[in-house]
Design an enzyme around this catalytic site. Structure first.
Site, PDB file in Angstrom:
ATOM      1  N   ARG A  25       3.965   0.605  -4.024  1.00 26.96           N
ATOM      2  CA  ARG A  25       2.832   0.245  -4.874  1.00 26.96           C
ATOM      3  C   ARG A  25       1.772   1.050  -4.362  1.00 26.96           C
ATOM      4  O   ARG A  25       0.982   1.586  -5.046  1.00 26.96           O
ATOM      5  CB  ARG A  25       2.383  -1.230  -4.756  1.00 26.96           C
ATOM      6  CG  ARG A  25       3.251  -2.049  -5.776  1.00 26.96           C
ATOM      7  CD  ARG A  25       3.210  -3.594  -5.573  1.00 26.96           C
ATOM      8  NE  ARG A  25       2.054  -4.048  -5.546  1.00 26.96           N
ATOM      9  CZ  ARG A  25       1.767  -5.341  -5.132  1.00 26.96           C
ATOM     10  NH1 ARG A  25       2.564  -5.863  -4.176  1.00 26.96           N
ATOM     11  NH2 ARG A  25       0.563  -5.648  -4.886  1.00 26.96           N
ATOM     12  N   ARG A  48       0.319 -12.765   2.266  1.00 26.34           N
ATOM     13  CA  ARG A  48      -0.325 -13.404   0.771  1.00 26.34           C
ATOM     14  C   ARG A  48       0.434 -14.619   0.386  1.00 26.34           C
ATOM     15  O   ARG A  48       1.636 -14.452   0.323  1.00 26.34           O
ATOM     16  CB  ARG A  48      -0.787 -12.380  -0.140  1.00 26.34           C
ATOM     17  CG  ARG A  48      -1.276 -12.776  -1.487  1.00 26.34           C
ATOM     18  CD  ARG A  48      -1.892 -11.985  -2.189  1.00 26.34           C
ATOM     19  NE  ARG A  48      -1.031 -11.073  -2.619  1.00 26.34           N
ATOM     20  CZ  ARG A  48      -1.180  -9.996  -3.392  1.00 26.34           C
ATOM     21  NH1 ARG A  48      -2.433 -10.014  -3.942  1.00 26.34           N
ATOM     22  NH2 ARG A  48      -0.619  -9.098  -3.929  1.00 26.34           N
ATOM     23  N   ARG A  99       4.274 -13.199  -3.981  1.00 24.47           N
ATOM     24  CA  ARG A  99       4.918 -12.637  -5.084  1.00 24.47           C
ATOM     25  C   ARG A  99       6.135 -11.793  -4.414  1.00 24.47           C
ATOM     26  O   ARG A  99       6.072 -11.172  -3.372  1.00 24.47           O
ATOM     27  CB  ARG A  99       3.713 -11.709  -5.231  1.00 24.47           C
ATOM     28  CG  ARG A  99       2.847 -12.247  -6.426  1.00 24.47           C
ATOM     29  CD  ARG A  99       1.594 -11.429  -6.776  1.00 24.47           C
ATOM     30  NE  ARG A  99       1.781 -10.048  -6.637  1.00 24.47           N
ATOM     31  CZ  ARG A  99       0.610  -9.322  -6.871  1.00 24.47           C
ATOM     32  NH1 ARG A  99      -0.374  -9.803  -7.261  1.00 24.47           N
ATOM     33  NH2 ARG A  99       0.671  -7.930  -7.199  1.00 24.47           N
ATOM     34  N   ARG A 150      -6.255   1.637 -14.370  1.00 20.74           N
ATOM     35  CA  ARG A 150      -5.533   2.189 -13.553  1.00 20.74           C
ATOM     36  C   ARG A 150      -4.917   3.593 -13.376  1.00 20.74           C
ATOM     37  O   ARG A 150      -4.329   4.222 -12.532  1.00 20.74           O
ATOM     38  CB  ARG A 150      -4.307   1.239 -13.128  1.00 20.74           C
ATOM     39  CG  ARG A 150      -3.940   1.073 -11.835  1.00 20.74           C
ATOM     40  CD  ARG A 150      -3.833  -0.494 -11.817  1.00 20.74           C
ATOM     41  NE  ARG A 150      -2.798  -1.025 -10.863  1.00 20.74           N
ATOM     42  CZ  ARG A 150      -2.517  -2.369 -10.554  1.00 20.74           C
ATOM     43  NH1 ARG A 150      -3.566  -3.146 -10.917  1.00 20.74           N
ATOM     44  NH2 ARG A 150      -1.846  -2.634  -9.752  1.00 20.74           N
ATOM     45  N   LYS A 168      -9.427  -7.284  -4.460  1.00 23.16           N
ATOM     46  CA  LYS A 168     -10.253  -7.147  -5.657  1.00 23.16           C
ATOM     47  C   LYS A 168     -10.062  -8.570  -6.270  1.00 23.16           C
ATOM     48  O   LYS A 168     -10.957  -9.333  -6.810  1.00 23.16           O
ATOM     49  CB  LYS A 168      -9.394  -6.248  -6.614  1.00 23.16           C
ATOM     50  CG  LYS A 168      -9.405  -4.856  -6.098  1.00 23.16           C
ATOM     51  CD  LYS A 168      -8.425  -4.001  -7.138  1.00 23.16           C
ATOM     52  CE  LYS A 168      -6.951  -4.170  -7.496  1.00 23.16           C
ATOM     53  NZ  LYS A 168      -6.169  -4.128  -6.065  1.00 23.16           N
TER      54      LYS A 168
HETATM   55  P1  AP5 Z   1      -6.160 -10.004  -2.944  1.00 25.63           P
HETATM   56  O1  AP5 Z   1      -7.478 -10.408  -3.154  1.00 25.63           O
HETATM   57  O2  AP5 Z   1      -5.063 -10.718  -3.645  1.00 25.63           O
HETATM   58  O3  AP5 Z   1      -5.875  -8.144  -3.242  1.00 25.63           O
HETATM   59  P2  AP5 Z   1      -5.832  -7.564  -4.363  1.00 25.63           P
HETATM   60  O4  AP5 Z   1      -6.947  -6.263  -4.447  1.00 25.63           O
HETATM   61  O5  AP5 Z   1      -6.321  -8.200  -5.668  1.00 25.63           O
HETATM   62  O6  AP5 Z   1      -4.332  -7.115  -4.551  1.00 25.63           O
HETATM   63  P3  AP5 Z   1      -3.271  -7.122  -5.511  1.00 25.63           P
HETATM   64  O7  AP5 Z   1      -1.777  -6.960  -4.850  1.00 25.63           O
HETATM   65  O8  AP5 Z   1      -3.254  -8.184  -6.328  1.00 25.63           O
HETATM   66  O9  AP5 Z   1      -3.421  -5.819  -6.285  1.00 25.63           O
HETATM   67  P4  AP5 Z   1      -2.524  -4.958  -7.006  1.00 25.63           P
HETATM   68  O10 AP5 Z   1      -3.700  -4.293  -7.819  1.00 25.63           O
HETATM   69  O11 AP5 Z   1      -1.326  -4.315  -6.485  1.00 25.63           O
HETATM   70  O12 AP5 Z   1      -1.736  -6.104  -8.112  1.00 25.63           O
HETATM   71  P5  AP5 Z   1      -1.924  -6.582  -9.652  1.00 25.63           P
HETATM   72  O13 AP5 Z   1      -1.744  -7.801  -9.666  1.00 25.63           O
HETATM   73  O14 AP5 Z   1      -3.210  -6.052 -10.355  1.00 25.63           O
HETATM   74  O15 AP5 Z   1      -6.063  -9.869  -1.320  1.00 25.63           O
HETATM   75  C1  AP5 Z   1      -4.717  -9.546  -0.689  1.00 25.63           C
HETATM   76  C2  AP5 Z   1      -4.409 -10.764   0.462  1.00 25.63           C
HETATM   77  O16 AP5 Z   1      -5.357 -10.247   1.445  1.00 25.63           O
HETATM   78  C3  AP5 Z   1      -4.722 -12.104   0.388  1.00 25.63           C
HETATM   79  O17 AP5 Z   1      -3.723 -12.720   0.998  1.00 25.63           O
HETATM   80  C4  AP5 Z   1      -5.826 -12.529   0.509  1.00 25.63           C
HETATM   81  O18 AP5 Z   1      -6.278 -13.737   1.264  1.00 25.63           O
HETATM   82  C5  AP5 Z   1      -6.431 -11.435   1.788  1.00 25.63           C
HETATM   83  N1  AP5 Z   1      -7.709 -11.008   2.192  1.00 25.63           N
HETATM   84  C6  AP5 Z   1      -8.494 -10.539   0.877  1.00 25.63           C
HETATM   85  N2  AP5 Z   1      -9.708 -10.077   1.314  1.00 25.63           N
HETATM   86  C7  AP5 Z   1      -9.472 -10.085   2.619  1.00 25.63           C
HETATM   87  C8  AP5 Z   1     -10.639  -9.921   3.823  1.00 25.63           C
HETATM   88  N3  AP5 Z   1     -11.750  -9.277   3.448  1.00 25.63           N
HETATM   89  N4  AP5 Z   1     -10.075 -10.037   5.190  1.00 25.63           N
HETATM   90  C9  AP5 Z   1      -8.694 -10.568   5.297  1.00 25.63           C
HETATM   91  N5  AP5 Z   1      -7.966 -10.917   4.258  1.00 25.63           N
HETATM   92  C10 AP5 Z   1      -8.283 -10.898   3.127  1.00 25.63           C
HETATM   93  O19 AP5 Z   1      -0.683  -5.805 -10.265  1.00 25.63           O
HETATM   94  C11 AP5 Z   1       0.761  -6.113 -10.002  1.00 25.63           C
HETATM   95  C12 AP5 Z   1       1.565  -5.371 -10.896  1.00 25.63           C
HETATM   96  O20 AP5 Z   1       1.344  -5.489 -12.355  1.00 25.63           O
HETATM   97  C13 AP5 Z   1       1.317  -3.720 -10.717  1.00 25.63           C
HETATM   98  O21 AP5 Z   1       2.026  -3.188  -9.920  1.00 25.63           O
HETATM   99  C14 AP5 Z   1       1.784  -3.140 -12.143  1.00 25.63           C
HETATM  100  O22 AP5 Z   1       3.177  -3.155 -12.089  1.00 25.63           O
HETATM  101  C15 AP5 Z   1       1.280  -4.401 -13.183  1.00 25.63           C
HETATM  102  N6  AP5 Z   1       0.006  -3.815 -13.548  1.00 25.63           N
HETATM  103  C16 AP5 Z   1      -1.375  -4.478 -13.277  1.00 25.63           C
HETATM  104  N7  AP5 Z   1      -2.294  -3.748 -13.761  1.00 25.63           N
HETATM  105  C17 AP5 Z   1      -1.708  -2.611 -14.316  1.00 25.63           C
HETATM  106  C18 AP5 Z   1      -2.607  -1.668 -15.051  1.00 25.63           C
HETATM  107  N8  AP5 Z   1      -3.749  -1.663 -15.211  1.00 25.63           N
HETATM  108  N9  AP5 Z   1      -1.697  -0.541 -15.419  1.00 25.63           N
HETATM  109  C19 AP5 Z   1      -0.235  -0.629 -15.433  1.00 25.63           C
HETATM  110  N10 AP5 Z   1       0.284  -1.775 -14.719  1.00 25.63           N
HETATM  111  C20 AP5 Z   1      -0.378  -2.642 -14.219  1.00 25.63           C
END
Ligand code: AP5
Length: 217
Positions: free
Chosen positions: A171, A127, A160, A88, A13
């Site tokens: 997660r 990552r 992270r 979410r 994402k």
């Molecule tokens: P990346 O693009 O970083 O993936 P992502 O989908 O953004 O993953 P996140 O882990 O950031 O999502 P998340 O939803 O768990 O975390 P968030 O920060 O929102 O790609 C991942 C890896 O793959 C990278 O190394 C990249 O280079 C590689 N990659 C990407 N595309 C690729 C491809 N096509 N092929 C190969 N490799 C690839 O949330 C973190 C925490 O915050 C949550 O656990 C929660 O505690 C809190 N939080 C955030 N939002 C909320 C909410 N709305 N409600 C409640 N709590 C929340």
């Protein structure tokens, strides 16, 4: 256009939202990045959020929704936004709909990135993220030119805490229980487009641009 990027942790994402946002000329608003900023700054919100983030749990809806809606009130989001990681939960989705409806706006499109669980775990465990500009790299699939250094801004790369295997698995469980039901929520509203996220970064980017170009469904 107001676009929601849905998908499990590690689906890509953040990687895709940042380039899509540049392409469409709208801001990329990522709830996870907003929380990590608050943690870094040591604000009251950051301290509360850290408690949940470290465990791989969702931050409570009231804190999350208030933070994101406040961000959406900024002038740069007046004409569109890419939402990454929000909503979410069902409560977050209905609050967002209500808030947008109140100002005569709506979500136009929801793009759901589909990636198998084993791929998600290997993406998360490899990552690395830039401390300065938040760009994500992967040590195997998407490495920086110089190890430990961001290609875009020269910032330091870090891993992270919540990408450790046990927390990443947690997660994914939380995603299945609390977030995956939003796929049906948006499908029922005829807003959903499914995109295969298990392709190269460039192939996924093209598939997303195609989905956006075809407009709202
Ligand atoms: P990346 O693009 O970083 O993936 P992502 O989908 O953004 O993953 P996140 O882990 O950031 O999502 P998340 O939803 O768990 O975390 P968030 O920060 O929102 O790609 C991942 C890896 O793959 C990278 O190394 C990249 O280079 C590689 N990659 C990407 N595309 C690729 C491809 N096509 N092929 C190969 N490799 C690839 O949330 C973190 C925490 O915050 C949550 O656990 C929660 O505690 C809190 N939080 C955030 N939002 C909320 C909410 N709305 N409600 C409640 N709590 C929340």
């Amino acid at each position: 256009m107001r676009i929601v990027l849905l998908g499990p942790p590690g689906a890509g994402k953040g990687t895709q939202a940042s380039s899509l946002a540049i392409e469409l000329g709208v801001p990329h608003v990522a709830s996870g990045d907003l929380f990590r900023d608050a943690v870094r700054q040591g604000t009251a919100l950051g301290l509360k959020a850290k408690h949940y983030m470290d465990r791989g749990e969702l931050v409570p809806d009231d804190l999350t929704t208030a933070m994101v809606l406040e961000r959406l009130e900024q002038p740069d989001a007046a004409n569109g936004v890419i939402l990454d990681g929000f909503p979410r939960t069902h409560a977050q989705a209905t609050s967002l709909d209500r808030e947008l409806h109140g100002i005569g706006q709506q979500i136009d499109l929801v793009l759901n990135l589909e990636v198998p669980d084993d791929v998600l775990i290997s993406r998360l465990s490899g990552r690395w993220i830039c401390r300065q500009c938040q760009r994500a790299y992967h040590e195997v699939f998407n490495p920086p030119t110089k190890p430990g250094v961001c290609d875009a801004c020269g910032g330091d790369l870090y891993q992270r805490e919540d990408d450790r295997r046990e927390t990443a698995v947690r997660r994914l469980e939380v995603y299945e229980r609390q977030t995956a039901p939003l796929i049906d929520y948006y499908r029922e509203r005829s807003l959903l487009r499914e995109v295969n996220g298990d392709q190269t970064v460039e192939e996924v980017r093209k598939a997303l641009v195609d989905a956006v170009t075809q407009g709202s469904v």
